[in-house]
Design a protein around this motif. Structure first.
Motif, PDB file in Angstrom:
ATOM      1  N   LEU A   3       0.839  -1.182   0.000  1.00  0.00           N
ATOM      2  CA  LEU A   3       0.000   0.000   0.000  1.00  0.00           C
ATOM      3  C   LEU A   3       0.877   1.234   0.000  1.00  0.00           C
ATOM      4  O   LEU A   3       1.925   1.254   0.627  1.00  0.00           O
ATOM      5  N   MET A   8      -2.495   4.587   2.846  1.00  0.00           N
ATOM      6  CA  MET A   8      -2.722   3.964   4.135  1.00  0.00           C
ATOM      7  C   MET A   8      -2.981   5.008   5.217  1.00  0.00           C
ATOM      8  O   MET A   8      -3.880   4.856   6.046  1.00  0.00           O
ATOM      9  N   ALA A 253      -2.605  -1.539   9.796  1.00  0.00           N
ATOM     10  CA  ALA A 253      -3.593  -1.904   8.777  1.00  0.00           C
ATOM     11  C   ALA A 253      -4.079  -3.335   8.950  1.00  0.00           C
ATOM     12  O   ALA A 253      -5.277  -3.626   8.832  1.00  0.00           O
ATOM     13  N   ARG A 254      -3.163  -4.239   9.272  1.00  0.00           N
ATOM     14  CA  ARG A 254      -3.563  -5.631   9.467  1.00  0.00           C
ATOM     15  C   ARG A 254      -4.461  -5.778  10.687  1.00  0.00           C
ATOM     16  O   ARG A 254      -5.493  -6.461  10.644  1.00  0.00           O
ATOM     17  N   LEU A 259      -5.669  -4.732   5.766  1.00  0.00           N
ATOM     18  CA  LEU A 259      -4.654  -5.427   4.990  1.00  0.00           C
ATOM     19  C   LEU A 259      -4.806  -6.918   5.240  1.00  0.00           C
ATOM     20  O   LEU A 259      -4.401  -7.436   6.272  1.00  0.00           O
ATOM     21  N   ALA A 264      -6.031  -8.255  -0.751  1.00  0.00           N
ATOM     22  CA  ALA A 264      -4.910  -8.149  -1.676  1.00  0.00           C
ATOM     23  C   ALA A 264      -5.156  -8.910  -2.964  1.00  0.00           C
ATOM     24  O   ALA A 264      -4.614  -8.571  -4.020  1.00  0.00           O
ATOM     25  N   SER A 269     -10.599  -4.210  -4.640  1.00  0.00           N
ATOM     26  CA  SER A 269     -10.368  -3.707  -3.288  1.00  0.00           C
ATOM     27  C   SER A 269      -9.459  -2.494  -3.289  1.00  0.00           C
ATOM     28  O   SER A 269      -8.691  -2.251  -4.217  1.00  0.00           O
ATOM     29  N   VAL A 271      -7.000  -2.176  -1.225  1.00  0.00           N
ATOM     30  CA  VAL A 271      -5.641  -2.689  -1.040  1.00  0.00           C
ATOM     31  C   VAL A 271      -5.002  -2.954  -2.400  1.00  0.00           C
ATOM     32  O   VAL A 271      -3.854  -2.563  -2.665  1.00  0.00           O
ATOM     33  N   TYR A 272      -5.738  -3.614  -3.276  1.00  0.00           N
ATOM     34  CA  TYR A 272      -5.203  -3.939  -4.611  1.00  0.00           C
ATOM     35  C   TYR A 272      -4.930  -2.661  -5.400  1.00  0.00           C
ATOM     36  O   TYR A 272      -3.862  -2.501  -5.998  1.00  0.00           O
TER      37      TYR A 272
END
Length: 380
Positions: A3, A8, A253-254, A259, A264, A269, A271-272
């Motif tokens: 990202l 982010m 983020a996770r 994330l 991903a 998304s 994220v992508y």
């Protein structure tokens, strides 16, 4: 793929994530524990073979797969094998890039041995090789000879060497003479080239970006990278190879659920799309390019290209110059055929093979890459 920091921070700063208490702050800033230990242990072994190997495993390699295994069962000898579970069959169908990574390993081994006063004799592919695929046969048998090594001045930069994947400073041009200094360290039969000409930079930026987008937007090649994502400190420490997503930004983020592997892999998304933004912004900050070619493309050529690439990567370090391989256009799968032809027409018009291509520029200081310990790489 990553990202972008801006994207982010926009997600986090928009009020979606609320960090509660000091415990959360400690959690997201807690450093890697296991994955960086090999950098601290380098040179700390009593046995000379283990000592030189502790440096060799810090060598650059594709997707940080660390595709090396060593046999120490014969006195005064190291036998190097490719770990066939660490190949990249979709993006590197003939294991050319993996072989280059093994060459980086061998050159760093040689340098570490020389630092201790040992010369090194390489017997490459002693039982033969297959140009189509790596197999169980040894890559090299290495013999150490006491009192025969002359220290290499590049070795002093081993611990600071990095592959810098961040954007580079667009306000700081790279001098042409700087690239000449880097090319001068090539000694194993390859030919180094480079450019800081603005027209060349524009052309190679665009070509590199097209190739990176093809790799990302082609399902089977993207899935190969996706399967190597290590998201968060725990995953990186548990599997210190592949593509590292650790640090406060990614931990936040996770933990917040933004994330994830599902996001991903989903082209719709955020994220992508953030990853596509990162690839674009990153590629377009190249301030010059360097490359390495060989006249032919044998397995030995690929090993020697890796040896010289390691040397080039070390040579940029004292210049504060950042380097990142941009080898997507050099990959030999069908979807990349047009870009492969274009980069070879541009950089190797006499039929040579372009073994490596990298962008250079002035970038931020970055952390070392995760590594498996030496004990994980010795065949028992």
């Amino acid at each position: 793929m990553e990202l972008t920091r801006r994207k982010m921070l926009g997600i986090i700063g928009g009020g979606t994530v609320i960090a509660a208490g000091a415990g959360f702050g400690y959690h997201v800033t807690r450093p890697l524990e296991v994955a960086l230990k090999p950098w601290k242990l380098a040179g700390q072994y009593d046995d000379v073979r283990r000592n030189v190997l502790s440096y060799a495993l810090l060598a650059p390699n594709p997707h940080n797969r660390q595709p090396w295994m060593v046999d120490l069962s014969t006195d005064n000898e190291i036998t190097l094998f490719a770990d066939l579970d660490r190949l990249l069959p979709h993006t590197d169908p003939y294991s050319r890039q993996i072989t280059i990574g093994l060459g980086c390993f061998l050159e760093l081994l040689r340098m570490a041995a020389a630092q201790e006063g040992y010369g090194v004799a390489f017997d490459l592919f002693p039982d033969g090789s297959n140009p189509e695929a790596l197999d169980l046969r040894p890559i090299a048998r290495v013999t150490l000879n006491a009192g025969a090594g002359d220290p290499d001045p590049l070795f002093q930069y081993v611990m600071e060497r990095r592959s810098t994947k961040e954007p580079y400073d667009l306000t700081r041009p790279v001098a042409a003479g700087t690239l000449a200094t880097v090319a001068d360290v090539v000694i194993n039969g390859g030919s180094a080239g480079g450019t800081v000409d603005p027209d060349d930079i524009d052309e190679l930026r665009a070509l590199s970006l097209r190739a990176r987008l093809i790799e990302t937007e082609t399902p089977h090649t993207y899935k190969e990278s996706f399967d190597l994502f290590r998201i968060g400190r725990k995953e990186v420490d548990a599997n210190p190879d592949g593509i590292d997503f650790s640090g406060p930004l990614f931990e936040t983020a996770r933990s917040a659920g933004f994330l994830s592997r599902e996001a991903a892999l989903d082209p719709a998304s955020q994220v992508y799309s953030g990853g596509i933004d990162y690839i674009t912004n990153n590629s377009m900050t190249a301030m010059g390019f360097v490359w390495l070619t060989t006249q032919t493309n044998t397995r030995t050529d690929q090993i020697n290209a890796g040896r010289d690439w390691l040397r080039m990567n070390l040579a940029v370090t004292p210049l504060d110059l950042a380097m990142q391989p941009m080898s997507q256009a050099l990959q030999e799968y069908p979807e990349m055929a047009e870009e492969y032809a274009a980069i070879h027409n541009r950089l190797a018009p006499q039929g040579e093979t372009v073994q490596m291509l990298a962008r250079v520029g002035y970038g931020p200081k970055v952390a070392a890459s995760p590594r498996w310990t030496l004990e994980n790489k010795i065949i028992t």
